[in-house]
Design a protein around this motif. Sequence first.
Motif: not given
Lengths: 618, 332
Positions: A393-398, B154, B152, A137, A321-324, A402, A319, B110
């Motif tokens: 891309p995984e769950e933010p809380e985890l 997602f 985005p 990734d 993928i969120r919050y931008s 990780a 890249h 992904e």
Amino acid sequence: MSMSKYVLLTVALVGSAGILSNDASAQQLGDHRLRHEKLHASFEARADSIIAFYAGRIPADDLTQGGYFDVAARLYQGKELHWALARLDTLMQDPRGDMFWMYPMVLVQHVGRNILPESYRQRLRELWRTYTPYRGDTENHWAMYYTSLYLISELYPNDPPESWFNGRSSQENLRESREYLISWMDLTTSKGQGEFDSPTYMNFFLAPMAELYAFALDPEMRQRARMMLDYLLADFAAENLHGLYAGGLSRVYPEPLLDRRANNTTAFAWLVFGNTTFYPRGEAMILAISGYQPPALLHHIATDRSRPYVHRELKRTRHRIRYSDVKNAPVYKTTYMSDEYAVSSLQGGLLQPIQQHTWEVLWAPQSSDGSGHNMLFTVHPYSSSHELAMYFPEEPELLTEAVTRSKSTYDSPDKWTSGSPFEEVFQHEDAVIVLYDIPKGTRFPHVSGFFSRELLQREEHESGWIFARGGNAYIAYFPLAPYEWQREESGDWRLFSTHLQNGAVVQVAPVSAFSSFEAFQDSVLVLNLEAQTEPLPRVRFTTLDGSNLRFTYGETPSVDGAPVEYESWPLFDGPFMHAKPGTRQLELRYGPMRRLLDFESVSIRDWIEPGPGPAPTR
Amino acid sequence: MFNRCPRSIILLVVLALSPSKALHAQDAPELYITVLETRGYVVGAANAASGVFRHVEDSAWTHLGWRNIRANGIDAAPDETLFLAAGNGVFRSEDRGRSWRQLTGWEITEVQDVAIDPQSPDYMYAATAYGVHRSSDGGETWEASSAGIPDPPFVQTIESDAAQAGRVIVGGEGGLFVSEDFGAEWRPVGPSRIPVRDVHQSAADPNLWLAGTQDRGVLISRDGGERWQFVDGIEKTIYAVALDPNDPQRMAAGGFETGVYVTTDGGAHWTLADGLRGVGFHGMIFDVAAEGRLWAGSTGEGVFYTDDLGKHWTTAGLPGAVIWDMDFVGGD
């Protein structure tokens, strides 16, 4: 720029034929060729020695250790094949490592394709059906994955889908790999790398490109690989200080951050630039085996520090993928380089998850092998699932849990590597202003400054300035808020400040420019400095060279009243490298020597610029 | 999904299948799960096997295919062809997971979830970190298809409407979006800008939908996914929702360190099950054959099931596994 002004040496694909336009230039070119031959001879010697190292580091009667690199080195040298086969037997029984497994496998299969017994070749081939590597990734993962898939598909061009781990035919794999690799090259040469300037991971780009250069059957892909090697190595060359990568860095682990020599790039500095001591890495051995010959320019760019210079680069974030709102935000890097020290910075903010190093003063190592904690910088230790989820891309809380499995310091308040959304940096020449505006409630609400145990002097002046000496660099550091000193287990010092609105002004100068440490201090003390932290951190500072800097948190900084033009930031700019964003062209320069890497036409053009110019100084 | 389709639709679809494919249908439904990773996973390291597993019995599972692929979602076509959403792309297996073919190239990565249109199974949709991609030829070719989803784009959960061909609901950072033209255009539904982590349709009542959200608990729709409202009492991040195919009144939800919430009155009242409180869950499904049995895949503790809506749980193996998705396949 009129081409008729220049003596052209066009290198078509992998060829090296030249066209000379006049006798004088022919003489110049002859001189440079002679120099190149000497440099190349020393490169060849180093290449031979690292191959010999890997071919001999495991005794031939020891079958308990040795990896693919050791096997490949012995296959390459054609010696002690019984050992190579025995180790290969063992290694093939337990494939692991995903993309990190792929490129060593390709190396062994190519190097051994005329040596290995047919049964071994078949077993190696079968692993590409039974072992299922993850693509990964990150940018470096994909460089390894797709280069390997390209080369192994090219080696078995007609195999059906069921003979491959991913159920796709050789031609499908070849097409997909080629498309990705060209896409990556285009993106890199247009907008910069996402995992840029990484002393930890750069070898995972160089090794695939070396393999692509060595083994690709398609001459265009070989040419592309050769150009990418030039490109990546030149990027490193312009920003290395005696073999150490000066940063602003995108990805670096904590310990190698502080002891910069302990990074994979050191192996390439030794091999290609010859400006540090032996530091073996298998990926450097791949380059040694590849047949790649670094142009003389690279050596000069990497080693000529006789004149200080400013080098600027444009990179990009990975890249988002969120919050931008943008997929790849721009990264503006500035490096001031001299023989004594480098000052280098990114503009601050979240530019890279986990392992960002935003700015530093790096002085030339004082130890004989280049090791040491030869740097000074500050950091806000930001830790947030928000940052991680921006890129993963995984769950933010985890994600934090990780990430800390392999990057244990990510969620530590004491960490030294970190980007922060509350940090802004401005650099002009060898002066830096760093500002922090950290909201209340932020996890880890403090700023740390790294003051090396190797500073020869460190004095706190009543004016507020902290004066220090690292190697042959004088450093003046003005903290914008109160602080305390904390001693690290390593013996280094941490300037620790819990003030949320914070910052520092830093001015560096060569020891040789002043008669004494006191004289440096006196020169700094008379400089105009206005600094405040409320309502926002703000600095006005006149540097030693007389430049008037203004920087307020959240605003565009200025030099002598002119705002910094980030919109027109070059892809590369400095005495050695020139490239505009989007052009896919990079011009390397040293004295009258020129090399144009043109990814638009997939060609290399070398020429000597006639007439006086910035002459080689060494 | 196949197991969640109204039985009349399933019957029609099965009747429409070619004889050769229909012959391969299994007599008993089989539980497939995706394991994203097993505790301690690090990219490139010697990790325990993850990917796709098929339940055998008790706590025994059979691992299928790739050992490490960042397996996220799994779905089955009416002919029981399996489709896998994974880090490496979308994969297809025509032999119940023994071998897989990568359907997508480097442009699609992904992949968080995959959904097959049960009424037009050549159409399928991939929810990815970079938006929706769709295929109209059984997965052979794909195209980006996120028109109407703001940047985005997602998205991480997608479900085909079993009651209407070409109708799809996708959830992601921007909330919920519905398409009624096979993914060509999307329009928002439900509360805006509430990140959605999971969305499913009831096989017993196609008008009944559930969605798990970030921090805000469970959304429910009783009109086919047009209007949504939050259920009371669950203001947490919900990764998984489940609707019993045999009883539309019975549903469940679980998420980040939540334990399992259940309802037996169609979503009017939800209670936190007694067992496994505080455990995180990411995959959850009601058994097709064993009425009332709820399977729950945890985020690092393996698989559990309960026959009394959470009063008592039975461990079902894969300790340490981070279960991402669950699906029943076959069983006609």
